[in-house]
Design a protein around this motif. Structure first.
Motif, PDB file in Angstrom:
ATOM      1  N   ASP A 127       0.846  -1.198   0.000  1.00 59.26           N
ATOM      2  CA  ASP A 127       0.000   0.000   0.000  1.00 59.26           C
ATOM      3  C   ASP A 127       0.878   1.244   0.000  1.00 59.26           C
ATOM      4  O   ASP A 127       1.783   1.379   0.840  1.00 59.26           O
ATOM      5  CB  ASP A 127      -0.899   0.023   1.236  1.00 59.26           C
ATOM      6  CG  ASP A 127      -2.083  -0.925   1.113  1.00 59.26           C
ATOM      7  OD1 ASP A 127      -2.674  -1.000   0.017  1.00 59.26           O
ATOM      8  OD2 ASP A 127      -2.402  -1.587   2.110  1.00 59.26           O
ATOM      9  N   ILE A 128       0.599   2.150  -0.935  1.00 57.21           N
ATOM     10  CA  ILE A 128       1.332   3.410  -1.034  1.00 57.21           C
ATOM     11  C   ILE A 128       0.306   4.528  -0.866  1.00 57.21           C
ATOM     12  O   ILE A 128      -0.616   4.662  -1.689  1.00 57.21           O
ATOM     13  CB  ILE A 128       2.059   3.540  -2.388  1.00 57.21           C
ATOM     14  CG1 ILE A 128       2.913   2.293  -2.637  1.00 57.21           C
ATOM     15  CG2 ILE A 128       2.915   4.793  -2.430  1.00 57.21           C
ATOM     16  CD1 ILE A 128       2.249   1.247  -3.486  1.00 57.21           C
ATOM     17  N   ARG A 129       0.477   5.339   0.173  1.00 59.70           N
ATOM     18  CA  ARG A 129      -0.571   6.299   0.534  1.00 59.70           C
ATOM     19  C   ARG A 129      -0.026   7.714   0.701  1.00 59.70           C
ATOM     20  O   ARG A 129       1.141   7.917   1.029  1.00 59.70           O
ATOM     21  CB  ARG A 129      -1.252   5.868   1.830  1.00 59.70           C
ATOM     22  CG  ARG A 129      -1.929   4.520   1.760  1.00 59.70           C
ATOM     23  CD  ARG A 129      -2.570   4.153   3.079  1.00 59.70           C
ATOM     24  NE  ARG A 129      -3.221   2.853   3.031  1.00 59.70           N
ATOM     25  CZ  ARG A 129      -3.821   2.278   4.061  1.00 59.70           C
ATOM     26  NH1 ARG A 129      -3.868   2.903   5.230  1.00 59.70           N
ATOM     27  NH2 ARG A 129      -4.391   1.096   3.927  1.00 59.70           N
ATOM     28  N   ASN A 130      -0.938   8.672   0.464  1.00 60.97           N
ATOM     29  CA  ASN A 130      -0.728  10.092   0.804  1.00 60.97           C
ATOM     30  C   ASN A 130       0.525  10.678   0.162  1.00 60.97           C
ATOM     31  O   ASN A 130       1.360  11.300   0.833  1.00 60.97           O
ATOM     32  CB  ASN A 130      -0.668  10.271   2.327  1.00 60.97           C
ATOM     33  CG  ASN A 130      -1.914   9.757   3.018  1.00 60.97           C
ATOM     34  OD1 ASN A 130      -3.019   9.883   2.496  1.00 60.97           O
ATOM     35  ND2 ASN A 130      -1.745   9.184   4.196  1.00 60.97           N
ATOM     36  N   TYR A 131       0.659  10.499  -1.139  1.00 61.25           N
ATOM     37  CA  TYR A 131       1.801  11.075  -1.851  1.00 61.25           C
ATOM     38  C   TYR A 131       1.311  12.095  -2.884  1.00 61.25           C
ATOM     39  O   TYR A 131       0.147  12.085  -3.328  1.00 61.25           O
ATOM     40  CB  TYR A 131       2.631   9.982  -2.532  1.00 61.25           C
ATOM     41  CG  TYR A 131       1.856   9.175  -3.553  1.00 61.25           C
ATOM     42  CD1 TYR A 131       1.793   9.573  -4.881  1.00 61.25           C
ATOM     43  CD2 TYR A 131       1.200   8.005  -3.178  1.00 61.25           C
ATOM     44  CE1 TYR A 131       1.073   8.843  -5.816  1.00 61.25           C
ATOM     45  CE2 TYR A 131       0.482   7.274  -4.094  1.00 61.25           C
ATOM     46  CZ  TYR A 131       0.431   7.688  -5.412  1.00 61.25           C
ATOM     47  OH  TYR A 131      -0.290   6.970  -6.326  1.00 61.25           O
ATOM     48  N   TYR A 132       2.219  12.984  -3.243  1.00 62.60           N
ATOM     49  CA  TYR A 132       1.947  14.005  -4.268  1.00 62.60           C
ATOM     50  C   TYR A 132       3.288  14.459  -4.843  1.00 62.60           C
ATOM     51  O   TYR A 132       4.239  14.638  -4.090  1.00 62.60           O
ATOM     52  CB  TYR A 132       1.197  15.199  -3.669  1.00 62.60           C
ATOM     53  CG  TYR A 132       0.750  16.193  -4.712  1.00 62.60           C
ATOM     54  CD1 TYR A 132      -0.479  16.062  -5.358  1.00 62.60           C
ATOM     55  CD2 TYR A 132       1.576  17.265  -5.064  1.00 62.60           C
ATOM     56  CE1 TYR A 132      -0.865  16.982  -6.334  1.00 62.60           C
ATOM     57  CE2 TYR A 132       1.195  18.168  -6.036  1.00 62.60           C
ATOM     58  CZ  TYR A 132      -0.018  18.024  -6.664  1.00 62.60           C
ATOM     59  OH  TYR A 132      -0.402  18.927  -7.634  1.00 62.60           O
ATOM     60  N   PRO A 133       3.375  14.607  -6.165  1.00 65.98           N
ATOM     61  CA  PRO A 133       2.354  14.431  -7.202  1.00 65.98           C
ATOM     62  C   PRO A 133       2.079  12.953  -7.499  1.00 65.98           C
ATOM     63  O   PRO A 133       2.662  12.069  -6.869  1.00 65.98           O
ATOM     64  CB  PRO A 133       2.967  15.142  -8.398  1.00 65.98           C
ATOM     65  CG  PRO A 133       4.448  14.994  -8.194  1.00 65.98           C
ATOM     66  CD  PRO A 133       4.660  15.076  -6.721  1.00 65.98           C
ATOM     67  N   ALA A 134       1.229  12.737  -8.516  1.00 67.50           N
ATOM     68  CA  ALA A 134       0.783  11.369  -8.826  1.00 67.50           C
ATOM     69  C   ALA A 134       1.867  10.532  -9.497  1.00 67.50           C
ATOM     70  O   ALA A 134       1.772   9.308  -9.508  1.00 67.50           O
ATOM     71  CB  ALA A 134      -0.465  11.420  -9.712  1.00 67.50           C
ATOM     72  N   ASP A 135       2.903  11.167 -10.031  1.00 68.62           N
ATOM     73  CA  ASP A 135       3.968  10.441 -10.712  1.00 68.62           C
ATOM     74  C   ASP A 135       4.746   9.593  -9.703  1.00 68.62           C
ATOM     75  O   ASP A 135       5.412  10.125  -8.792  1.00 68.62           O
ATOM     76  CB  ASP A 135       4.904  11.438 -11.394  1.00 68.62           C
ATOM     77  CG  ASP A 135       6.010  10.741 -12.171  1.00 68.62           C
ATOM     78  OD1 ASP A 135       5.796   9.587 -12.582  1.00 68.62           O
ATOM     79  OD2 ASP A 135       7.079  11.358 -12.354  1.00 68.62           O
ATOM     80  N   ILE A 136       4.678   8.262  -9.845  1.00 69.90           N
ATOM     81  CA  ILE A 136       5.308   7.352  -8.897  1.00 69.90           C
ATOM     82  C   ILE A 136       5.626   6.042  -9.598  1.00 69.90           C
ATOM     83  O   ILE A 136       4.945   5.654 -10.561  1.00 69.90           O
ATOM     84  CB  ILE A 136       4.397   7.118  -7.667  1.00 69.90           C
ATOM     85  CG1 ILE A 136       5.170   6.478  -6.510  1.00 69.90           C
ATOM     86  CG2 ILE A 136       3.178   6.289  -8.054  1.00 69.90           C
ATOM     87  CD1 ILE A 136       4.395   6.484  -5.196  1.00 69.90           C
ATOM     88  N   HIS A 137       6.686   5.375  -9.131  1.00 71.55           N
ATOM     89  CA  HIS A 137       7.081   4.086  -9.715  1.00 71.55           C
ATOM     90  C   HIS A 137       7.203   3.071  -8.589  1.00 71.55           C
ATOM     91  O   HIS A 137       7.984   3.256  -7.644  1.00 71.55           O
ATOM     92  CB  HIS A 137       8.409   4.213 -10.464  1.00 71.55           C
ATOM     93  CG  HIS A 137       8.871   2.940 -11.094  1.00 71.55           C
ATOM     94  ND1 HIS A 137       8.186   2.310 -12.118  1.00 71.55           N
ATOM     95  CD2 HIS A 137       9.950   2.150 -10.836  1.00 71.55           C
ATOM     96  CE1 HIS A 137       8.819   1.216 -12.474  1.00 71.55           C
ATOM     97  NE2 HIS A 137       9.891   1.087 -11.704  1.00 71.55           N
TER      98      HIS A 137
END
Length: 239
Positions: free
Chosen positions: A70-80
């Motif tokens: 689970d990957i939560r509460n991040y910004y911006p949406a760009d993620i790997h």
């Protein structure tokens, strides 16, 4: 703003920056007929919180377990995000886990994003001692976040079957079993009975779902004591 600062200092201080503060800021200075502008782009990031549903696993060969990152509460949406299988022992490169599924991105009321990556692990003996790692890269991070699951896999439990010989294991039938004869007329031992087959003694008790019962044969003329045999067989085998 800092109106009290001398010599035309018009600095802007943003306290407790939120995602809503992201944007373009323009500082404009006008002196008589001269107008100057300076543009500042403010980008706000939020570090993700990363968790896995288990920290360690102890499985039987063939058993299945869902592993969720689970990957939560991040910004911006760009993620790997990727799942890696790291073999036991130093010097071996990790493998990327295939067939990993991804949930849809969810946006919370504060503007941050969340989602999950997961797969179904079917345990094999090759997985014993391996580590499965969820690796997350994001612009807010100086180094990737790693969350790992250690896996122990044991072989399926073996079942020892007892093969009993004599009337102590099987009730004798009311009639003698058919006997085989060679051309010279010499008698041989009757055929063995497996699972209550009609070639030997009848009414052999069954023992469990695998339907292997007892190996029942006629006792010899010289001994009526039961002989006990042991046969080890994987509990997965179908008899």
């Amino acid at each position: 703003m800092f109106p009290q600062e001398p010599r035309g200092n018009a600095s802007l201080l943003l306290r407790r920056v939120e995602l809503g503060d992201e944007g373009t800021y323009i500082c404009a200075v006008q002196a008589a007929a001269l107008v100057l502008e300076q543009t500042v782009l403010l980008q706000v990031t939020e570090k993700p919180t990363v968790t896995v549903n288990v920290n360690s696993l102890s499985l039987v060969e063939g058993e299945q377990q869902k592993l969720v990152c689970d990957i939560r509460n991040y910004y911006p949406a760009d993620i790997h995000v990727q799942w890696l299988r790291e073999p036991r022992g130093a010097g071996q490169l990790p493998d990327t886990v295939p067939n990993v599924l991804t949930s849809s991105h969810r946006r919370s009321s504060n503007g941050t994003y969340s989602f999950s990556r997961f797969f179904l692990l079917t345990a094999t003996l090759r997985d014993d001692g391996c580590t499965y790692t969820c690796r997350v890269e994001h612009p807010s991070l100086q180094a990737p976040i790693r969350r790992s699951v250690t896996v122990a896999v044991r072989e399926a439990t073996s079942t020892t079957w007892l093969l009993l010989r004599s009337s102590a294991a099987c009730a004798r039938s009311s009639s003698r079993p058919a006997e085989r004869r060679e051309a010279g007329g010499r008698q041989q031992e009757p055929l063995p009975v497996i699972g209550g087959a009609a070639t030997g003694l009848s009414d052999c008790p069954e023992s469990g779902p695998n339907r292997l019962v007892a190996l029942c044969r006629e006792g010899s003329e010289h001994s009526q004591q039961p002989d006990v045999y042991a046969m080890t067989q994987s509990s997965k085998a179908q008899m």
